[in-house]
Design a protein around this motif. Structure first.
Motif, PDB file in Angstrom:
ATOM      1  N   GLY A 270     158.249  68.005 -18.965  1.00  0.00           N
ATOM      2  CA  GLY A 270     159.390  67.257 -18.455  1.00  0.00           C
ATOM      3  C   GLY A 270     159.367  66.993 -16.972  1.00  0.00           C
ATOM      4  O   GLY A 270     160.254  66.308 -16.458  1.00  0.00           O
ATOM      5  N   VAL A 271     158.381  67.503 -16.249  1.00  0.00           N
ATOM      6  CA  VAL A 271     158.288  67.258 -14.800  1.00  0.00           C
ATOM      7  C   VAL A 271     157.651  65.887 -14.576  1.00  0.00           C
ATOM      8  O   VAL A 271     156.621  65.559 -15.156  1.00  0.00           O
ATOM      9  CB  VAL A 271     157.452  68.353 -14.111  1.00  0.00           C
ATOM     10  N   LYS A 272     158.233  65.096 -13.721  1.00  0.00           N
ATOM     11  CA  LYS A 272     157.714  63.765 -13.441  1.00  0.00           C
ATOM     12  C   LYS A 272     156.393  63.858 -12.670  1.00  0.00           C
ATOM     13  O   LYS A 272     156.189  64.782 -11.880  1.00  0.00           O
ATOM     14  CB  LYS A 272     158.726  62.957 -12.632  1.00  0.00           C
ATOM     15  N   PRO A 273     155.487  62.901 -12.889  1.00  0.00           N
ATOM     16  CA  PRO A 273     154.227  62.897 -12.129  1.00  0.00           C
ATOM     17  C   PRO A 273     154.437  62.912 -10.624  1.00  0.00           C
ATOM     18  O   PRO A 273     153.644  63.491  -9.885  1.00  0.00           O
ATOM     19  CB  PRO A 273     153.554  61.592 -12.588  1.00  0.00           C
ATOM     20  N   SER A 274     155.532  62.280 -10.164  1.00  0.00           N
ATOM     21  CA  SER A 274     155.804  62.245  -8.725  1.00  0.00           C
ATOM     22  C   SER A 274     156.205  63.611  -8.180  1.00  0.00           C
ATOM     23  O   SER A 274     156.208  63.818  -6.963  1.00  0.00           O
ATOM     24  CB  SER A 274     156.917  61.227  -8.431  1.00  0.00           C
ATOM     25  N   ASP A 275     156.549  64.536  -9.079  1.00  0.00           N
ATOM     26  CA  ASP A 275     156.941  65.884  -8.655  1.00  0.00           C
ATOM     27  C   ASP A 275     155.806  66.888  -8.837  1.00  0.00           C
ATOM     28  O   ASP A 275     156.028  68.097  -8.840  1.00  0.00           O
ATOM     29  CB  ASP A 275     158.170  66.353  -9.452  1.00  0.00           C
ATOM     30  N   ILE A 276     154.590  66.390  -9.006  1.00  0.00           N
ATOM     31  CA  ILE A 276     153.418  67.242  -9.171  1.00  0.00           C
ATOM     32  C   ILE A 276     152.426  66.968  -8.049  1.00  0.00           C
ATOM     33  O   ILE A 276     152.063  65.820  -7.795  1.00  0.00           O
ATOM     34  CB  ILE A 276     152.735  66.992 -10.530  1.00  0.00           C
ATOM     35  N   ILE A 277     151.997  68.004  -7.364  1.00  0.00           N
ATOM     36  CA  ILE A 277     150.991  67.884  -6.312  1.00  0.00           C
ATOM     37  C   ILE A 277     149.692  68.506  -6.830  1.00  0.00           C
ATOM     38  O   ILE A 277     149.649  69.694  -7.162  1.00  0.00           O
ATOM     39  CB  ILE A 277     151.429  68.609  -5.024  1.00  0.00           C
ATOM     40  N   VAL A 278     148.663  67.694  -6.932  1.00  0.00           N
ATOM     41  CA  VAL A 278     147.366  68.195  -7.386  1.00  0.00           C
ATOM     42  C   VAL A 278     146.630  68.791  -6.193  1.00  0.00           C
ATOM     43  O   VAL A 278     146.480  68.151  -5.159  1.00  0.00           O
ATOM     44  CB  VAL A 278     146.521  67.078  -8.029  1.00  0.00           C
ATOM     45  N   SER A 279     146.172  70.033  -6.343  1.00  0.00           N
ATOM     46  CA  SER A 279     145.492  70.721  -5.245  1.00  0.00           C
ATOM     47  C   SER A 279     144.260  71.449  -5.777  1.00  0.00           C
ATOM     48  O   SER A 279     144.029  71.493  -6.993  1.00  0.00           O
ATOM     49  CB  SER A 279     146.445  71.708  -4.565  1.00  0.00           C
ATOM     50  N   LYS A 280     143.510  72.015  -4.853  1.00  0.00           N
ATOM     51  CA  LYS A 280     142.278  72.713  -5.221  1.00  0.00           C
ATOM     52  C   LYS A 280     142.245  74.103  -4.600  1.00  0.00           C
ATOM     53  O   LYS A 280     142.613  74.283  -3.439  1.00  0.00           O
ATOM     54  CB  LYS A 280     141.051  71.917  -4.767  1.00  0.00           C
ATOM     55  N   VAL A 281     141.807  75.068  -5.382  1.00  0.00           N
ATOM     56  CA  VAL A 281     141.672  76.441  -4.892  1.00  0.00           C
ATOM     57  C   VAL A 281     140.436  76.536  -4.009  1.00  0.00           C
ATOM     58  O   VAL A 281     139.335  76.195  -4.433  1.00  0.00           O
ATOM     59  CB  VAL A 281     141.547  77.427  -6.073  1.00  0.00           C
ATOM     60  N   ILE A 282     140.633  76.991  -2.764  1.00  0.00           N
ATOM     61  CA  ILE A 282     139.498  77.162  -1.856  1.00  0.00           C
ATOM     62  C   ILE A 282     139.205  78.635  -1.586  1.00  0.00           C
ATOM     63  O   ILE A 282     138.178  78.969  -1.006  1.00  0.00           O
ATOM     64  CB  ILE A 282     139.718  76.404  -0.533  1.00  0.00           C
ATOM     65  N   HIS A 283     140.118  79.508  -1.994  1.00  0.00           N
ATOM     66  CA  HIS A 283     139.874  80.949  -1.905  1.00  0.00           C
ATOM     67  C   HIS A 283     140.744  81.646  -2.939  1.00  0.00           C
ATOM     68  O   HIS A 283     141.916  81.299  -3.113  1.00  0.00           O
ATOM     69  CB  HIS A 283     140.184  81.487  -0.512  1.00  0.00           C
ATOM     70  N   ASN A 284     140.153  82.626  -3.608  1.00  0.00           N
ATOM     71  CA  ASN A 284     140.875  83.320  -4.672  1.00  0.00           C
ATOM     72  C   ASN A 284     140.500  84.796  -4.658  1.00  0.00           C
ATOM     73  O   ASN A 284     139.339  85.148  -4.852  1.00  0.00           O
ATOM     74  CB  ASN A 284     140.518  82.700  -6.031  1.00  0.00           C
ATOM     75  N   SER A 285     141.478  85.651  -4.402  1.00  0.00           N
ATOM     76  CA  SER A 285     141.227  87.094  -4.471  1.00  0.00           C
ATOM     77  C   SER A 285     141.824  87.638  -5.764  1.00  0.00           C
ATOM     78  O   SER A 285     142.873  87.182  -6.217  1.00  0.00           O
ATOM     79  CB  SER A 285     141.832  87.817  -3.262  1.00  0.00           C
ATOM     80  N   TYR A 286     141.136  88.601  -6.377  1.00  0.00           N
ATOM     81  CA  TYR A 286     141.610  89.183  -7.636  1.00  0.00           C
ATOM     82  C   TYR A 286     141.175  90.643  -7.794  1.00  0.00           C
ATOM     83  O   TYR A 286     141.308  91.218  -8.871  1.00  0.00           O
ATOM     84  CB  TYR A 286     141.088  88.366  -8.828  1.00  0.00           C
ATOM     85  N   ASN A 287     140.661  91.236  -6.730  1.00  0.00           N
ATOM     86  CA  ASN A 287     140.159  92.608  -6.836  1.00  0.00           C
ATOM     87  C   ASN A 287     140.959  93.607  -6.002  1.00  0.00           C
ATOM     88  O   ASN A 287     140.490  94.700  -5.703  1.00  0.00           O
ATOM     89  CB  ASN A 287     138.678  92.666  -6.433  1.00  0.00           C
ATOM     90  N   THR A 288     142.182  93.229  -5.597  1.00  0.00           N
ATOM     91  CA  THR A 288     143.062  94.160  -4.895  1.00  0.00           C
ATOM     92  C   THR A 288     144.367  94.260  -5.680  1.00  0.00           C
ATOM     93  O   THR A 288     144.536  93.616  -6.718  1.00  0.00           O
ATOM     94  CB  THR A 288     143.353  93.684  -3.453  1.00  0.00           C
ATOM     95  N   HIS A 289     145.303  95.057  -5.190  1.00  0.00           N
ATOM     96  CA  HIS A 289     146.603  95.171  -5.860  1.00  0.00           C
ATOM     97  C   HIS A 289     147.552  94.041  -5.478  1.00  0.00           C
ATOM     98  O   HIS A 289     148.523  93.781  -6.191  1.00  0.00           O
ATOM     99  CB  HIS A 289     147.243  96.524  -5.529  1.00  0.00           C
TER     100      HIS A 289
END
Length: 276
Positions: free
Chosen positions: A98-117
Motif C-alpha cells: 500500500g505504500v506509493k512508489p513516491s514514498d519509497i527511496i531505493v538505496s544500496k548497502v555500502i557497509h553491513n555489520s553483523y558480528n557484534t551485539h
C-alpha cells in the motif's frame, strides 16, 4: 605389350640391379634391428608429415562450416546477454503493502555489520534524498532495520540484528502481537517476545510487521516460527523466528517514507502537554 617387352630387354641389367638391391636391403633390414628401427622411424615420420598435411587441408576445407557454427553460437550468446536482467540496477517496485512508489527511496548497502551485539548498516542515501530518522528499511525478502542517523549523502540503519532494536510484529494468521528483538546469538534468527499464551502458534507460521507503529506498514514479511517456549514467570510466549532475509548478504534496500509519523508525534506531544 611389345613395347613393354622391348623396354625390359633394353634395361634388363638395370632392372636386375634394382631387384637385387631391393632384396639385399630387405634382408639387411630384417636381420638387423637397428636398420629396421630406422626404417620404421622414417616411415612414421613420412606418414606423420603426410597426415598432418592432409589434416591441414581438411581443416581449411571445413573452415566455412566451422565459421557458420561460430556465428550461430555468437548469436545465441548475444541473445542470452541482451535478454538477461541487469542485476546491478536497483529494483523499482510498483508498491509495497500500500505504500506509493513516491514514498519509497531505493538505496544500496555500502557497509553491513553483523558480528557484534549492536550491528549497524550504512546506506548510500541521505537527507538530500529525503531520508529521515526512524524510517523503516526493507528489501524484497523482509525487514532490514530502522534509520538511525543521516548525513547529506549517507545514512545509518539500526539492524534488526541489534540488541537495542524493538519492532512491533505479529503472527500473520492470528494477529497476536509481540515485540521483535534479537538475543545477540545467531544471525539467522530473531525473537518475538510477549506473545499471549492464548495465541495458537505452530512451527512454520509466518511472522510479519504488526502495523502498530508508523515505521513499517502492516504485513511486511519477517520470517517463520521455528521454536515456541514459555517465558518463565509470565503468561507470555517467546518465539524463535527464522528470518527470510540473509542479513549477512544485503544489496539494494527500500527506505519507506512515513508521512504520518510527524503528525503522530505532534499529537502525542500535545497529549503529554495536557497531562502536565
Amino acid at each position: 605389350m611389345q613395347q613393354i617387352f622391348n623396354f625390359i630387354i633394353r634395361n634388363s641389367n638395370r632392372l636386375l640391379f634394382l631387384l637385387l638391391l631391393g632384396i639385399s636391403l630387405g634382408l639387411t633390414i630384417q636381420s638387423h634391428s637397428y636398420h629396421r628401427s630406422r626404417v620404421i622411424s622414417s616411415a612414421n615420420f613420412l606418414s606423420g608429415g603426410v597426415y598432418e598435411k592432409i589434416n591441414r587441408v581438411n581443416e581449411y576445407l571445413n573452415l566455412r562450416a566451422e565459421n557458420d557454427e561460430l556465428v550461430l553460437e555468437n548469436a545465441r550468446l548475444k541473445s542470452l546477454l541482451f535478454n538477461k536482467e541487469d542485476t546491478t540496477k536497483p529494483p523499482t517496485p510498483d508498491s509495497i503493502k500500500g505504500v506509493k512508489p513516491s514514498d519509497i527511496i531505493v538505496s544500496k548497502v555500502i557497509h553491513n555489520s553483523y558480528n557484534t551485539h549492536e550491528n549497524y548498516i550504512t546506506l548510500n542515501s541521505g537527507s538530500k534524498d529525503g531520508v529521515k530518522q526512524d524510517m523503516g528499511v526493507i528489501n524484497s525478502l523482509g525487514i532490514v532495520g530502522v534509520i538511525d542517523n543521516t548525513s547529506p549523502n549517507y545514512s545509518t540503519v539500526v539492524s534488526i540484528l541489534n540488541m537495542k532494536s524493538h519492532i512491533n510484529a505479529k503472527i500473520k494468521k492470528s494477529n497476536h502481537f509481540g515485540s521483535l528483538t534479537w538475543n545477540g546469538k545467531s544471525t539467522g534468527y530473531v525473537q518475538l517476545e510477549d506473545v499471549p499464551r492464548l495465541a495458537s502458534i505452530r512451527k512454520g507460521d509466518t511472522i510479519v510487521t504488526g502495523g502498530q507503529s508508523v515505521i513499517f506498514p502492516e504485513g511486511i514479511n519477517i520470517g517463520t516460527v521455528d521454536i515456541v517456549y514459555k517465558k518463565e514467570g509470565t503468561s507470555f510466549y517467546v518465539i524463535k523466528v527464522k528470518l527470510f532475509n540473509d542479513m549477512t548478504n544485503l544489496g539494494h534496500v527500500y527506505i519507506i517514507k512515513s508521512k504520518g509519523r510527524e503528525e503522530l508525534i505532534n499529537l502525542e506531544n500535545k497529549s503529554k502537554e495536557k497531562d502536565e
